[in-house]
Scaffold this active site. Structure first.
Site, mmCIF file in Angstrom:
data_model
loop_
_atom_site.group_PDB
_atom_site.id
_atom_site.type_symbol
_atom_site.label_atom_id
_atom_site.label_comp_id
_atom_site.label_asym_id
_atom_site.label_seq_id
_atom_site.Cartn_x
_atom_site.Cartn_y
_atom_site.Cartn_z
ATOM 1 N N TYR A 1 -11.203 1.746 10.585
ATOM 2 C CA TYR A 1 -12.419 2.086 9.816
ATOM 3 C C TYR A 1 -12.801 1.073 8.741
ATOM 4 C CZ TYR A 1 -8.851 4.213 6.737
ATOM 5 O OH TYR A 1 -7.754 4.440 5.952
ATOM 6 N N LYS A 2 -11.999 0.028 8.564
ATOM 7 C CA LYS A 2 -12.326 -0.981 7.543
ATOM 8 C C LYS A 2 -13.153 -2.093 8.188
ATOM 9 C CE LYS A 2 -8.514 0.476 4.656
ATOM 10 N NZ LYS A 2 -7.080 0.366 4.349
ATOM 11 N N ARG B 1 -13.101 -3.914 -7.469
ATOM 12 C CA ARG B 1 -12.791 -4.637 -6.241
ATOM 13 C C ARG B 1 -14.043 -4.751 -5.375
ATOM 14 N NH1 ARG B 1 -8.752 -2.240 -1.653
ATOM 15 N NH2 ARG B 1 -10.557 -0.891 -1.459
ATOM 16 N N PHE C 1 0.853 -1.193 0.000
ATOM 17 C CA PHE C 1 0.000 0.000 0.000
ATOM 18 C C PHE C 1 0.894 1.251 0.000
ATOM 19 C CE2 PHE C 1 -2.928 3.125 1.828
ATOM 20 C CZ PHE C 1 -4.096 2.823 1.149
ATOM 21 N N ASP D 1 1.225 -5.001 8.268
ATOM 22 C CA ASP D 1 0.097 -4.087 8.111
ATOM 23 C C ASP D 1 -1.163 -4.946 7.956
ATOM 24 O OD1 ASP D 1 -1.904 -2.386 7.167
ATOM 25 O OD2 ASP D 1 -0.489 -1.104 6.080
HETATM 26 C C1 PLP Z 1 -6.361 1.504 4.189
HETATM 27 C C2 PLP Z 1 -4.911 1.194 4.373
HETATM 28 C C3 PLP Z 1 -4.090 2.065 5.086
HETATM 29 C C4 PLP Z 1 -4.642 3.358 5.613
HETATM 30 O O1 PLP Z 1 -3.705 4.153 6.240
HETATM 31 P P1 PLP Z 1 -4.173 5.413 7.096
HETATM 32 O O2 PLP Z 1 -2.925 6.140 7.345
HETATM 33 O O3 PLP Z 1 -4.784 4.876 8.354
HETATM 34 O O4 PLP Z 1 -5.154 6.183 6.284
HETATM 35 C C5 PLP Z 1 -2.769 1.688 5.282
HETATM 36 N N1 PLP Z 1 -2.299 0.503 4.804
HETATM 37 C C6 PLP Z 1 -3.076 -0.347 4.108
HETATM 38 C C7 PLP Z 1 -2.526 -1.643 3.617
HETATM 39 C C8 PLP Z 1 -4.403 -0.011 3.854
HETATM 40 O O5 PLP Z 1 -5.172 -0.832 3.142
#
Ligand code: PLP
Length: 411
Positions: free
Chosen positions: A221-222, A370, A124, A196
């Protein structure tokens, strides 16, 4: 033996009743719980209480009387069982990005003499940007991001690697990386591992302690349904907690914040990862949202998640009109997360047309549609209905209409 119908699967679903804990959109099907989880009744109730009573009436007293000050620890301890962590190793705070900055920096200090943070090109982007920022701050002699292909991890793990930074589940394809194997491999070569968990926490069992993971971060939030912008969390294995140094030292991470000492002295345990004041409204809502997981057997959750994605794949493959959709998520259960990604040259337009018809998935550049599957509130009938609509959109060419072509700011 006949394949069971979606109705039969719903009737036999041990998690079916959980759906009633959620306030779902009245129309359509929500297949985006991996981007923003749905609202629970408990979370809505808590939001009202926190705003109206705790903030509105009790004001400053609430830090003690409603336990605001301990929210980060309380939320952390509620998340811990979902990620295979014994107590005292998880705290809730900030965003994943900010938490990674703290953790990567602290992990590098534990491996003085090494400077490489190894990650994969598919990771990510924020995970990579965070390390790039740290590299710019510390200089390449102290921190250097190295990227490799997912298939090259083994050979890229050289003896300069201080930290291996991995997503547990790939945000595009939903591929599940082997936490046990990769952690052991990194340890053998003297590196620490940061996982992560953004796309796994709350969607499948995670076994941080059993895998001897060093550090992890994850998202509120997911799949944890904490609400838009809900705070994230950090895991640090007990064995690393003494002698850590994280760079965002702030008063909430101080051993005695209300002594107002001029000198920073970190708190013991996970509290040392706090920087500033917790986002009380958000964190209170997240805390209430986590109650939905009470009594849930994560292996049952996992079975349903796989059955939902199995059904979706089966349904797509049974329809010749959908032959142009190419599945890039793993077929093998072992490697499949709780989402499916399909490649199509008109992925954006298809995702927009689906949304217009009430089927909420999302688009990931350059050509991926997705769909996320949250086992706590999705029904097998929802899956079937989604594929019906998808087939209709493709058969009729509805997605070719001009209003579905224009790219928006948030995809
Ligand atoms: C959604 C997501 C994030 C989000 O990071 P924030 O800093 O909390 O917005 C980070 N890593 C992954 C793999 C994600 O899918």
């Amino acid at each position: 033996m006949n394949t069971p119908t979606a109705q039969q699967l719903d009737a036999e679903d041990p998690l079916a009743a959980k759906r009633d804990d959620f306030l779902l959109p009245e129309q359509g099907v929500y297949l985006d719980g991996n981007s923003l989880g749905c609202l629970t009744r408990q979370a809505r109730q808590r939001a009202r209480e926190v705003v109206e009573q705790q903030w509105g009436q009790d004001l400053i007293k609430s830090w003690n009387s409603h336990g605001w000050i301990d929210l980060p620890t309380r939320c952390g301890e509620k998340i811990a069982p979902l990620i295979g962590a014994a107590p005292g190793q998880v705290i809730c705070c900030d965003s994943i990005s900010v938490n990674l900055f703290k953790i990567v920096s602290a992990a590098l200090k534990l491996r003085a003499g090494r400077r490489t943070v190894l990650s994969t090109v598919s990771n990510f982007p924020t995970d990579l940007y965070t390390v790039q920022g740290l590299q710019a701050l510390l200089g390449e002699q102290q921190c250097r991001l190295q990227l490799c292909a997912d298939t090259e991890l083994e050979s890229a793990l050289g003896d300069d690697v201080a930290v291996l930074l991995m997503s547990h589940v790939d945000f595009r394809t939903g591929y599940v990386n082997d936490m046990q194997h990769l952690t052991a491999m990194a340890h053998q070569l003297g590196a620490l591992v940061i996982w992560d968990l953004a796309h796994s926490a709350g969607a499948m069992p995670v076994m941080l302690d059993d895998c001897r993971a060093d550090f992890a971060v994850g998202c509120g939030y997911k799949y944890l349904n904490g609400g838009p912008g809900a705070p994230a969390f950090i895991y640090a294995a007990k064995r690393h907690q003494a002698g850590l140094q994280q760079p965002l030292s702030g008063w909430m991470g101080h051993r005695a914040p209300f002594d107002f000492d001029t000198h920073y002295a970190p708190a013991a345990g996970m509290q040392q990862f706090l920087s500033g004041t917790p986002a009380v409204l958000s964190m209170s809502v997240l805390e209430a949202a986590l109650d939905v997981f009470r009594g849930i057997d994560l292996s049952v959750l996992r079975s349903k998640s796989l059955a939902l994605t199995d059904l979706f794949i089966r349904q797509v493959r049974a329809r010749p009109a959908l032959a142009d959709l190419q599945l890039i998520s793993p077929i093998e259960h072992e490697y499949r997360g709780s989402q499916l990604a399909w490649r199509h040259p008109d992925a954006w337009a298809i995702s927009q047309a689906l949304i217009a018809r009430g089927i909420i998935g999302d688009f990931r550049a350059p050509d991926i549609v997705r769909f996320g599957f949250s086992p706590l509130y999705l029904r097998y009938q929802d899956v079937e209905r989604s594929v019906d609509v998808l087939e209709d959109i493709v058969c009729t060419g509805m997605y070719r209409q001009s209003q579905f072509q224009l790219r928006k700011k948030v995809t």
